[in-house]
Design an enzyme around this catalytic site. Sequence first.
Site, PDB file in Angstrom:
ATOM      1  N   ASP A  16       1.058  -1.017   0.254  1.00  0.00           N
ATOM      2  CA  ASP A  16      -0.037  -0.011   0.167  1.00  0.00           C
ATOM      3  C   ASP A  16       0.991   1.276  -0.116  1.00  0.00           C
ATOM      4  O   ASP A  16       2.021   1.187   0.258  1.00  0.00           O
ATOM      5  CB  ASP A  16      -0.841  -0.063   1.128  1.00  0.00           C
ATOM      6  CG  ASP A  16      -1.591   0.835   1.443  1.00  0.00           C
ATOM      7  OD1 ASP A  16      -2.269   1.559   0.472  1.00  0.00           O
ATOM      8  OD2 ASP A  16      -1.617   1.653   2.431  1.00  0.00           O
ATOM      9  N   LEU A  17       0.460   2.479  -0.483  1.00  0.00           N
ATOM     10  CA  LEU A  17       1.448   3.722  -0.471  1.00  0.00           C
ATOM     11  C   LEU A  17       0.933   4.344   0.920  1.00  0.00           C
ATOM     12  O   LEU A  17       1.921   4.387   1.789  1.00  0.00           O
ATOM     13  CB  LEU A  17       0.876   4.510  -1.578  1.00  0.00           C
ATOM     14  CG  LEU A  17       1.670   5.682  -1.928  1.00  0.00           C
ATOM     15  CD1 LEU A  17       3.396   5.488  -2.096  1.00  0.00           C
ATOM     16  CD2 LEU A  17       1.132   6.439  -3.113  1.00  0.00           C
ATOM     17  N   ASP A  18      -0.034   5.172   0.879  1.00  0.00           N
ATOM     18  CA  ASP A  18      -0.392   5.913   2.068  1.00  0.00           C
ATOM     19  C   ASP A  18      -0.486   5.245   3.432  1.00  0.00           C
ATOM     20  O   ASP A  18      -1.170   4.407   3.578  1.00  0.00           O
ATOM     21  CB  ASP A  18      -1.694   6.566   1.786  1.00  0.00           C
ATOM     22  CG  ASP A  18      -1.777   7.494   0.733  1.00  0.00           C
ATOM     23  OD1 ASP A  18      -0.393   8.037   0.090  1.00  0.00           O
ATOM     24  OD2 ASP A  18      -2.612   7.954   0.243  1.00  0.00           O
ATOM     25  N   THR A  24       1.119  10.317   3.971  1.00  0.00           N
ATOM     26  CA  THR A  24       0.404  11.456   3.460  1.00  0.00           C
ATOM     27  C   THR A  24      -0.697  11.719   4.150  1.00  0.00           C
ATOM     28  O   THR A  24      -1.544  12.546   3.855  1.00  0.00           O
ATOM     29  CB  THR A  24       0.156  10.829   1.909  1.00  0.00           C
ATOM     30  OG1 THR A  24      -0.314   9.578   1.849  1.00  0.00           O
ATOM     31  CG2 THR A  24       1.270  11.044   1.019  1.00  0.00           C
ATOM     32  N   LYS A  52      -8.744   6.917   5.913  1.00  0.00           N
ATOM     33  CA  LYS A  52      -7.524   5.950   5.605  1.00  0.00           C
ATOM     34  C   LYS A  52      -7.977   4.962   4.628  1.00  0.00           C
ATOM     35  O   LYS A  52      -8.680   4.046   5.011  1.00  0.00           O
ATOM     36  CB  LYS A  52      -6.859   5.552   6.863  1.00  0.00           C
ATOM     37  CG  LYS A  52      -6.054   6.671   7.323  1.00  0.00           C
ATOM     38  CD  LYS A  52      -5.263   6.335   8.446  1.00  0.00           C
ATOM     39  CE  LYS A  52      -4.462   7.531   8.985  1.00  0.00           C
ATOM     40  NZ  LYS A  52      -3.693   7.213  10.473  1.00  0.00           N
ATOM     41  N   ARG A  56     -10.981   8.630  -2.858  1.00  0.00           N
ATOM     42  CA  ARG A  56     -11.332   9.915  -3.011  1.00  0.00           C
ATOM     43  C   ARG A  56     -12.743  10.291  -2.922  1.00  0.00           C
ATOM     44  O   ARG A  56     -13.447  11.099  -2.168  1.00  0.00           O
ATOM     45  CB  ARG A  56     -10.701  10.949  -3.931  1.00  0.00           C
ATOM     46  CG  ARG A  56     -10.492  12.331  -3.745  1.00  0.00           C
ATOM     47  CD  ARG A  56     -10.138  13.011  -4.948  1.00  0.00           C
ATOM     48  NE  ARG A  56      -8.815  12.422  -5.465  1.00  0.00           N
ATOM     49  CZ  ARG A  56      -8.176  12.616  -6.251  1.00  0.00           C
ATOM     50  NH1 ARG A  56      -8.552  13.627  -7.253  1.00  0.00           N
ATOM     51  NH2 ARG A  56      -6.898  12.157  -6.684  1.00  0.00           N
ATOM     52  N   SER A 121      -2.635   0.694  -4.431  1.00  0.00           N
ATOM     53  CA  SER A 121      -2.686   1.649  -3.621  1.00  0.00           C
ATOM     54  C   SER A 121      -4.115   2.248  -4.288  1.00  0.00           C
ATOM     55  O   SER A 121      -4.464   2.244  -5.277  1.00  0.00           O
ATOM     56  CB  SER A 121      -1.928   2.850  -3.661  1.00  0.00           C
ATOM     57  OG  SER A 121      -2.482   4.119  -3.188  1.00  0.00           O
ATOM     58  N   ALA A 122      -5.041   3.112  -3.456  1.00  0.00           N
ATOM     59  CA  ALA A 122      -6.224   3.561  -3.835  1.00  0.00           C
ATOM     60  C   ALA A 122      -6.071   4.953  -4.343  1.00  0.00           C
ATOM     61  O   ALA A 122      -6.798   5.431  -5.043  1.00  0.00           O
ATOM     62  CB  ALA A 122      -7.246   3.604  -2.643  1.00  0.00           C
ATOM     63  N   SER A 123      -5.049   5.323  -4.031  1.00  0.00           N
ATOM     64  CA  SER A 123      -4.714   6.639  -4.454  1.00  0.00           C
ATOM     65  C   SER A 123      -4.387   6.776  -6.102  1.00  0.00           C
ATOM     66  O   SER A 123      -3.880   6.193  -6.661  1.00  0.00           O
ATOM     67  CB  SER A 123      -3.402   7.431  -3.864  1.00  0.00           C
ATOM     68  OG  SER A 123      -3.092   8.503  -4.364  1.00  0.00           O
ATOM     69  N   LYS A 152     -10.958  -0.863  -2.530  1.00  0.00           N
ATOM     70  CA  LYS A 152     -10.604  -1.443  -1.229  1.00  0.00           C
ATOM     71  C   LYS A 152     -12.097  -1.338  -0.273  1.00  0.00           C
ATOM     72  O   LYS A 152     -12.366  -0.184  -0.379  1.00  0.00           O
ATOM     73  CB  LYS A 152      -9.552  -1.174  -0.544  1.00  0.00           C
ATOM     74  CG  LYS A 152      -8.208  -1.198  -1.243  1.00  0.00           C
ATOM     75  CD  LYS A 152      -6.936  -0.749  -0.570  1.00  0.00           C
ATOM     76  CE  LYS A 152      -5.664  -0.753  -1.260  1.00  0.00           C
ATOM     77  NZ  LYS A 152      -4.620  -0.079  -0.663  1.00  0.00           N
ATOM     78  N   GLU A 176      -0.174  -3.210   4.564  1.00  0.00           N
ATOM     79  CA  GLU A 176      -1.532  -2.528   4.449  1.00  0.00           C
ATOM     80  C   GLU A 176      -1.583  -1.747   5.954  1.00  0.00           C
ATOM     81  O   GLU A 176      -1.106  -2.476   7.033  1.00  0.00           O
ATOM     82  CB  GLU A 176      -2.782  -3.182   4.380  1.00  0.00           C
ATOM     83  CG  GLU A 176      -3.404  -2.978   2.863  1.00  0.00           C
ATOM     84  CD  GLU A 176      -3.790  -1.666   2.511  1.00  0.00           C
ATOM     85  OE1 GLU A 176      -3.918  -0.717   3.585  1.00  0.00           O
ATOM     86  OE2 GLU A 176      -4.190  -1.216   1.473  1.00  0.00           O
ATOM     87  N   ASP A 177      -2.031  -0.333   5.847  1.00  0.00           N
ATOM     88  CA  ASP A 177      -2.431   0.172   7.011  1.00  0.00           C
ATOM     89  C   ASP A 177      -3.842   0.392   7.344  1.00  0.00           C
ATOM     90  O   ASP A 177      -4.105   0.899   8.431  1.00  0.00           O
ATOM     91  CB  ASP A 177      -1.558   1.426   7.263  1.00  0.00           C
ATOM     92  CG  ASP A 177      -2.162   2.483   6.222  1.00  0.00           C
ATOM     93  OD1 ASP A 177      -2.516   2.215   5.089  1.00  0.00           O
ATOM     94  OD2 ASP A 177      -2.380   3.735   6.717  1.00  0.00           O
TER      95      ASP A 177
HETATM   96  P1  B16 Z   1      -6.116  10.148  -3.727  1.00  0.00           P
HETATM   97  P2  B16 Z   1      -3.669   3.998  -0.107  1.00  0.00           P
HETATM   98  C1  B16 Z   1      -5.187   5.984  -0.249  1.00  0.00           C
HETATM   99  O1  B16 Z   1      -4.118   5.477  -0.526  1.00  0.00           O
HETATM  100  C2  B16 Z   1      -5.409   6.989   1.205  1.00  0.00           C
HETATM  101  O2  B16 Z   1      -5.144   6.264   2.252  1.00  0.00           O
HETATM  102  C3  B16 Z   1      -6.562   7.379   1.247  1.00  0.00           C
HETATM  103  O3  B16 Z   1      -6.784   8.293   2.467  1.00  0.00           O
HETATM  104  C4  B16 Z   1      -7.162   8.292   0.155  1.00  0.00           C
HETATM  105  O4  B16 Z   1      -8.346   9.260   0.340  1.00  0.00           O
HETATM  106  C5  B16 Z   1      -7.147   7.270  -1.141  1.00  0.00           C
HETATM  107  O5  B16 Z   1      -5.852   6.824  -1.302  1.00  0.00           O
HETATM  108  C6  B16 Z   1      -7.187   8.315  -2.301  1.00  0.00           C
HETATM  109  O6  B16 Z   1      -6.201   9.176  -2.679  1.00  0.00           O
HETATM  110  O7  B16 Z   1      -7.070  11.272  -3.340  1.00  0.00           O
HETATM  111  O8  B16 Z   1      -4.560  10.495  -3.772  1.00  0.00           O
HETATM  112  O9  B16 Z   1      -6.684   9.626  -4.810  1.00  0.00           O
HETATM  113  O10 B16 Z   1      -3.485   4.047   1.334  1.00  0.00           O
HETATM  114  O11 B16 Z   1      -4.610   3.304  -0.637  1.00  0.00           O
HETATM  115  O12 B16 Z   1      -2.218   3.970  -0.689  1.00  0.00           O
HETATM  116 MG    MG Z   2      -3.065   3.094   3.329  1.00  0.00          MG
END
Ligand code: B16
Ligand code: MG
Length: 225
Positions: A16-18, A24, A52, A56, A121-123, A152, A176-177
């Site tokens: 996972d990233l964040d 972040t 978390k 988005r 990652s979801a980001s 997720k 993962e966190d």
């Molecule tokens: P973005 P991960 C997630 O990343 C974050 O934990 C979550 O807080 C955020 O809303 C989501 O990415 C979307 O991020 O706005 O940059 O697309 O933990 O899955 O790496």
């Molecule tokens: Mg995360």
Amino acid sequence: MQFHTKAMNKKAFIFDLDGVIVDTAKYHYKAWKKLANDLGFDFTETQNELLKGVSRVRSLEILLDIGKVTLPDAEKTKIMHDKNEHYLQFITQMGQDEILEGMHEVLLYLKENNIPFSLGSASKNARLILTQLDLIDLFDAIVDGNDVSKAKPDPEVFLIAAEKLGKNPDDCIVVEDAIAGIEAANAAGMISIGIGDKEMLKEADLNLNSTSELSLDLIKKILRN
Ligand code: B16
Ligand code: MG
């Protein structure tokens, strides 16, 4: 010895990233808090825990629920865009000193030992963040919020990552966190490592308090098993 090497090469990691590679969450929080304040309500750090690992668009829905605010779709799209622009101002200032403790060493160790790894990652900003941290070239695959149709806890993000790595799900180890991320990893049939509160992430196969506990010794042990 040969058997040992072969066995090691069978496994792959998905990070996972964040909250795993970089923190972040604090920048997401600042940007969501400003948006909440602009809309006339407060948003606490405790409430930020709910966002978390969440996409988005889902994050915005949770935030608006907290503030009991209803908005038309066009307005939601606009404020999500504004929130992201604000968030990017922080992200583009990040350097390698913001990589979470021990993670750079872990990635370099895996690379040196030909253990493949992907991002999961979801980001939608994942590629930008990895570029900013100068880590992007280390990854064998990247799967992020732009590549999935289901967020997720759906396992899609991790299953695509396994496919890109050419690995069976049960040979993949997810770090993962977030609860949603652990659920997604378990649903994908992968081994899950939870970083953070053990009680919150109790469904993980292995719990660590922080990334500093993901030592190279532990990585070697995981690869041997
Ligand atoms: P973005 P991960 C997630 O990343 C974050 O934990 C979550 O807080 C955020 O809303 C989501 O990415 C979307 O991020 O706005 O940059 O697309 O933990 O899955 O790496
Ligand atoms: Mg995360």
